[in-house]
Design a protein around this motif. Sequence first.
Motif, PDB file in Angstrom:
ATOM      1  N   LEU A  10      -3.047  66.697 -36.616  1.00  0.00           N
ATOM      2  CA  LEU A  10      -3.700  66.560 -36.666  1.00  0.00           C
ATOM      3  C   LEU A  10      -3.973  66.392 -38.191  1.00  0.00           C
TER       4      LEU A  10
ATOM      5  N   ALA B 168       0.757  70.533 -33.042  1.00  0.00           N
ATOM      6  CA  ALA B 168      -0.643  70.114 -33.045  1.00  0.00           C
ATOM      7  C   ALA B 168      -1.424  69.989 -33.798  1.00  0.00           C
TER       8      ALA B 168
ATOM      9  N   LEU C  20      -0.511  59.669 -35.244  1.00  0.00           N
ATOM     10  CA  LEU C  20      -1.957  59.954 -33.884  1.00  0.00           C
ATOM     11  C   LEU C  20      -1.252  59.728 -32.845  1.00  0.00           C
ATOM     12  N   PHE C  21      -0.698  58.730 -32.002  1.00  0.00           N
ATOM     13  CA  PHE C  21       0.217  59.099 -30.958  1.00  0.00           C
ATOM     14  C   PHE C  21       1.256  60.491 -30.595  1.00  0.00           C
TER      15      PHE C  21
ATOM     16  N   TRP D 154       0.178  63.408 -31.245  1.00  0.00           N
ATOM     17  CA  TRP D 154      -0.375  64.280 -31.573  1.00  0.00           C
ATOM     18  C   TRP D 154      -1.254  64.175 -30.303  1.00  0.00           C
ATOM     19  N   ILE D 155      -1.254  62.710 -30.086  1.00  0.00           N
ATOM     20  CA  ILE D 155      -2.344  63.123 -28.472  1.00  0.00           C
ATOM     21  C   ILE D 155      -1.521  63.454 -27.406  1.00  0.00           C
ATOM     22  N   LEU D 156      -0.347  62.969 -27.690  1.00  0.00           N
ATOM     23  CA  LEU D 156       1.396  63.021 -26.359  1.00  0.00           C
ATOM     24  C   LEU D 156       1.462  64.875 -26.312  1.00  0.00           C
ATOM     25  N   THR D 157       1.450  65.504 -27.695  1.00  0.00           N
ATOM     26  CA  THR D 157       1.591  66.424 -27.312  1.00  0.00           C
ATOM     27  C   THR D 157       0.303  67.281 -26.828  1.00  0.00           C
ATOM     28  N   LEU D 158      -1.484  67.560 -27.585  1.00  0.00           N
ATOM     29  CA  LEU D 158      -1.767  67.381 -26.816  1.00  0.00           C
ATOM     30  C   LEU D 158      -2.153  67.808 -25.233  1.00  0.00           C
ATOM     31  N   LEU D 159      -1.289  66.346 -24.187  1.00  0.00           N
ATOM     32  CA  LEU D 159      -1.508  66.489 -22.994  1.00  0.00           C
ATOM     33  C   LEU D 159      -0.053  67.217 -22.501  1.00  0.00           C
TER      34      LEU D 159
ATOM     35  N   TRP E  92      -2.382  63.007 -39.759  1.00  0.00           N
ATOM     36  CA  TRP E  92      -3.259  61.548 -39.397  1.00  0.00           C
ATOM     37  C   TRP E  92      -4.875  61.934 -39.942  1.00  0.00           C
ATOM     38  N   SER E  93      -5.499  63.271 -39.832  1.00  0.00           N
ATOM     39  CA  SER E  93      -6.547  63.684 -40.583  1.00  0.00           C
ATOM     40  C   SER E  93      -6.397  62.833 -42.588  1.00  0.00           C
TER      41      SER E  93
END
Length: 173
Positions: free
Chosen positions: A42, A38, A67-68, A70-75, A45-46
């Motif tokens: 981050l 995560a 980004l894709f 990163w979001i799935l890993t956070l979920l 992509w930043s």
Amino acid sequence: MAGLPGAARARSASPGSPPGLDGSFLLSPLGGLMGAQAVLGLLVWSLIAATTYHLHAAYGWVMFVSLFFWILTLLFFVTYLLQLHQKFYMIPWPLVLMIYNAVATVLYITAFVACAAAVQPTSWRQWDYNRRAAASFFACVTMITYGVSTFFSFRAWKGLGSNAATSQVTDHA
């Protein structure tokens, strides 16, 4: 606490109980790797978002992949942290994580290669060069962490690292 009769039930969430935080997950290899993914995702992509990535198709791909995932890993991180994976016991979570990590590894390989190949040291904007080069480095490190997670999730899926007696006792407790 381990000697208390309800200690085993308190750690595992039953289908009707509210979700609780699993502090031991944060100290586990899976939790540590997801946290690292995560943070590193981050960074990737930043760093790309801080450049003129829209002018180059390769950086658009890197931005999408980072980004894709990163979001799935956070979920997934929140799912395991709140023990929601135990509420959805019909889903084969070790298999899902293994496939997820393998796909993330392969796509991060392509993102790393695209990012590294598109970095131009003769760029007229020096800060874009520095950010893109740093994003390329962090994409490589992120790819490695997803590869290590793939290895560990494969072992968890196959049941390696535990014996049959231990897994039978914990499954029926």
